[in-house]
Design a protein around this motif. Structure first.
Motif, PDB file in Angstrom:
ATOM      1  N   VAL A 110      24.172-116.070 -62.516  1.00 22.42           N
ATOM      2  CA  VAL A 110      24.070-117.075 -61.460  1.00 22.42           C
ATOM      3  C   VAL A 110      22.713-117.750 -61.605  1.00 22.42           C
ATOM      4  CG1 VAL A 110      24.133-117.567 -58.999  1.00 22.42           C
ATOM      5  CG2 VAL A 110      25.511-115.693 -59.921  1.00 22.42           C
ATOM      6  N   ASP A 111      22.737-119.047 -61.904  1.00 24.87           N
ATOM      7  CA  ASP A 111      21.527-119.850 -62.031  1.00 24.87           C
ATOM      8  C   ASP A 111      21.212-120.455 -60.668  1.00 24.87           C
ATOM      9  OD1 ASP A 111      19.522-121.635 -62.579  1.00 24.87           O
ATOM     10  OD2 ASP A 111      20.617-122.752 -64.118  1.00 24.87           O
ATOM     11  N   ASP A 112      20.125-119.993 -60.057  1.00 29.80           N
ATOM     12  CA  ASP A 112      19.792-120.386 -58.690  1.00 29.80           C
ATOM     13  C   ASP A 112      18.956-121.669 -58.668  1.00 29.80           C
ATOM     14  OD1 ASP A 112      19.659-120.189 -55.899  1.00 29.80           O
ATOM     15  OD2 ASP A 112      17.792-119.039 -55.974  1.00 29.80           O
ATOM     16  N   GLY A 113      19.510-122.742 -59.243  1.00 28.90           N
ATOM     17  CA  GLY A 113      18.846-124.032 -59.172  1.00 28.90           C
ATOM     18  C   GLY A 113      17.741-124.233 -60.185  1.00 28.90           C
ATOM     19  N   SER A 114      17.859-123.664 -61.380  1.00 37.29           N
ATOM     20  CA  SER A 114      16.824-123.819 -62.412  1.00 37.29           C
ATOM     21  C   SER A 114      16.678-125.283 -62.818  1.00 37.29           C
ATOM     22  CB  SER A 114      17.180-122.988 -63.648  1.00 37.29           C
ATOM     23  OG  SER A 114      17.144-121.608 -63.360  1.00 37.29           O
ATOM     24  N   THR A 115      15.460-125.627 -63.247  1.00 40.74           N
ATOM     25  CA  THR A 115      15.179-126.988 -63.722  1.00 40.74           C
ATOM     26  C   THR A 115      14.629-126.983 -65.151  1.00 40.74           C
ATOM     27  OG1 THR A 115      12.942-126.896 -62.751  1.00 40.74           O
ATOM     28  CG2 THR A 115      14.706-127.816 -61.387  1.00 40.74           C
ATOM     29  N   ASP A 116      14.682-125.825 -65.822  1.00 38.70           N
ATOM     30  CA  ASP A 116      14.039-125.713 -67.142  1.00 38.70           C
ATOM     31  C   ASP A 116      15.026-125.569 -68.298  1.00 38.70           C
ATOM     32  OD1 ASP A 116      15.023-123.183 -66.683  1.00 38.70           O
ATOM     33  OD2 ASP A 116      13.228-122.137 -67.379  1.00 38.70           O
ATOM     34  N   GLY A 117      16.318-125.730 -68.052  1.00 42.43           N
ATOM     35  CA  GLY A 117      17.286-125.575 -69.127  1.00 42.43           C
ATOM     36  C   GLY A 117      17.881-124.193 -69.242  1.00 42.43           C
ATOM     37  N   ASP A 158      23.247-125.841 -56.872  1.00 35.48           N
ATOM     38  CA  ASP A 158      22.658-127.167 -56.999  1.00 35.48           C
ATOM     39  C   ASP A 158      21.219-127.222 -56.511  1.00 35.48           C
ATOM     40  OD1 ASP A 158      23.179-126.788 -54.332  1.00 35.48           O
ATOM     41  OD2 ASP A 158      24.096-128.759 -54.006  1.00 35.48           O
ATOM     42  N   ARG A 159      20.785-126.171 -55.847  1.00 34.23           N
ATOM     43  CA  ARG A 159      19.402-126.060 -55.381  1.00 34.23           C
ATOM     44  C   ARG A 159      19.066-124.591 -55.239  1.00 34.23           C
ATOM     45  NH1 ARG A 159      19.436-125.037 -49.769  1.00 34.23           N
ATOM     46  NH2 ARG A 159      21.547-125.214 -48.855  1.00 34.23           N
ATOM     47  N   ARG A 160      17.792-124.294 -55.144  1.00 37.25           N
ATOM     48  CA  ARG A 160      17.367-122.906 -55.000  1.00 37.25           C
ATOM     49  C   ARG A 160      17.732-122.377 -53.619  1.00 37.25           C
ATOM     50  NH1 ARG A 160      11.182-120.515 -55.886  1.00 37.25           N
ATOM     51  NH2 ARG A 160      11.704-118.328 -55.428  1.00 37.25           N
ATOM     52  N   SER A 192      19.255-113.284 -52.811  1.00 38.16           N
ATOM     53  CA  SER A 192      20.400-112.689 -52.114  1.00 38.16           C
ATOM     54  C   SER A 192      21.598-113.629 -52.107  1.00 38.16           C
ATOM     55  CB  SER A 192      20.017-112.311 -50.680  1.00 38.16           C
ATOM     56  OG  SER A 192      19.108-111.224 -50.669  1.00 38.16           O
ATOM     57  N   ALA A 193      21.333-114.918 -51.908  1.00 37.83           N
ATOM     58  CA  ALA A 193      22.427-115.895 -51.939  1.00 37.83           C
ATOM     59  C   ALA A 193      23.040-115.970 -53.335  1.00 37.83           C
ATOM     60  CB  ALA A 193      21.913-117.266 -51.516  1.00 37.83           C
TER      61      ALA A 193
END
Length: 246
Positions: A41-48, A74-76, A80-81
């Motif tokens: 689960v990618d919690d809103g990463s911006t680095d690729g 779509d955002r951090r 837990s979420a």
């Protein structure tokens, strides 16, 4: 319908440099596991980070890694979420959690699962405790203080309740109310639902690349507020010993 015994859920935020090594270790651990699903689960990463996961999936030789699942916020939203997103989507009956920064060793997961499956009676929560943390002195002190305070107030019998490596039934986790910080209180909250606790020491390592997303002060302020909330939740939990249909 595809239904693996285990889903490994890894939450990540801006961990692009750590993804290849973490995935390589996950792939190596699969040989000692039953049928297993890997879910990030990618919690809103911006680095690729998500792109790096996609590249691993495209090139992986192991079938489980070629079917690696990637869910993106779509955002951090917080750890837990992200965990709830992954666990709600998981197909496995059992869930193993770990961090994606390289500090957790996936080779520990088979032992945690074996311990859970060997347990007689009610299925447990297994926590991979970190007796020797590979962190800064300040972080070790803050964690020791927080764990001590939680044990004094909640009496959850867990020396390392915030440990990332945990194993439990998917359905048990999804019974809990959602709030940010939930993952640090699973022993107390699941214990209120009658889930027994087992602890097993695991190896802990230094982060491969990057920095932690949390400060000691930030953890302390939020942790005290969460602790009060968990006290209220646990005190208000009322469950029957059994249910019988007549």
């Amino acid at each position: 319908m595809y239904s693996p015994l285990l889903t490994v859920v890894i939450t990540v935020l801006d961990e692009v440099r750590n993804i290849p090594a973490v995935c390589a270790e996950l792939e190596a651990a699969l040989s000692a596991l039953p049928e297993t699903e890997i879910l990030f689960v990618d919690d809103g990463s911006t680095d690729g980070t998500a792109e790096a996961l996609s590249s691993v999936r495209s090139a992986a030789p192991h079938p489980a890694m070629r079917e690696l699942r990637i869910l993106r916020h779509d955002r951090r939203c917080g750890k837990s979420a992200a965990l709830r997103t992954g666990i709600a989507a998981a197909k496995g009956r059992w869930i193993a959690t770990m961090d994606g920064d390289g500090q957790d060793d996936p080779a520990e997961i088979p032992s945690l699962l074996a311990l859970a499956l060997e347990t007689k009676g009610r299925e447990p929560l297994v926590v991979g405790t970190r007796p020797r943390r590979s962190d800064t002195w300040s972080r070790r002190f803050a964690t020791r203080f927080a764990n001590g305070l939680r044990q004094q107030i909640l009496n959850d019998r867990c020396p390392d309740t915030g440990a990332p490596m945990k194993l439990f039934l998917r359905e048990d986790f999804l019974r809990l109310p959602q709030f940010e910080g939930l993952h640090r209180f699973l022993p107390a909250l699941l214990g209120a639902y009658g889930v027994p606790l087992l602890c097993r020491p695991v190896h802990h390592r230094s982060r491969l690349y990057g920095q932690s997303k949390y400060t000691n002060f930030g953890r302390a302020v939020v942790g005290i507020r969460d602790l009060l909330g968990v006290m209220w939740l646990r005190n208000r939990t009322r469950l029957p010993g059994s249910v019988r249909e007549c």
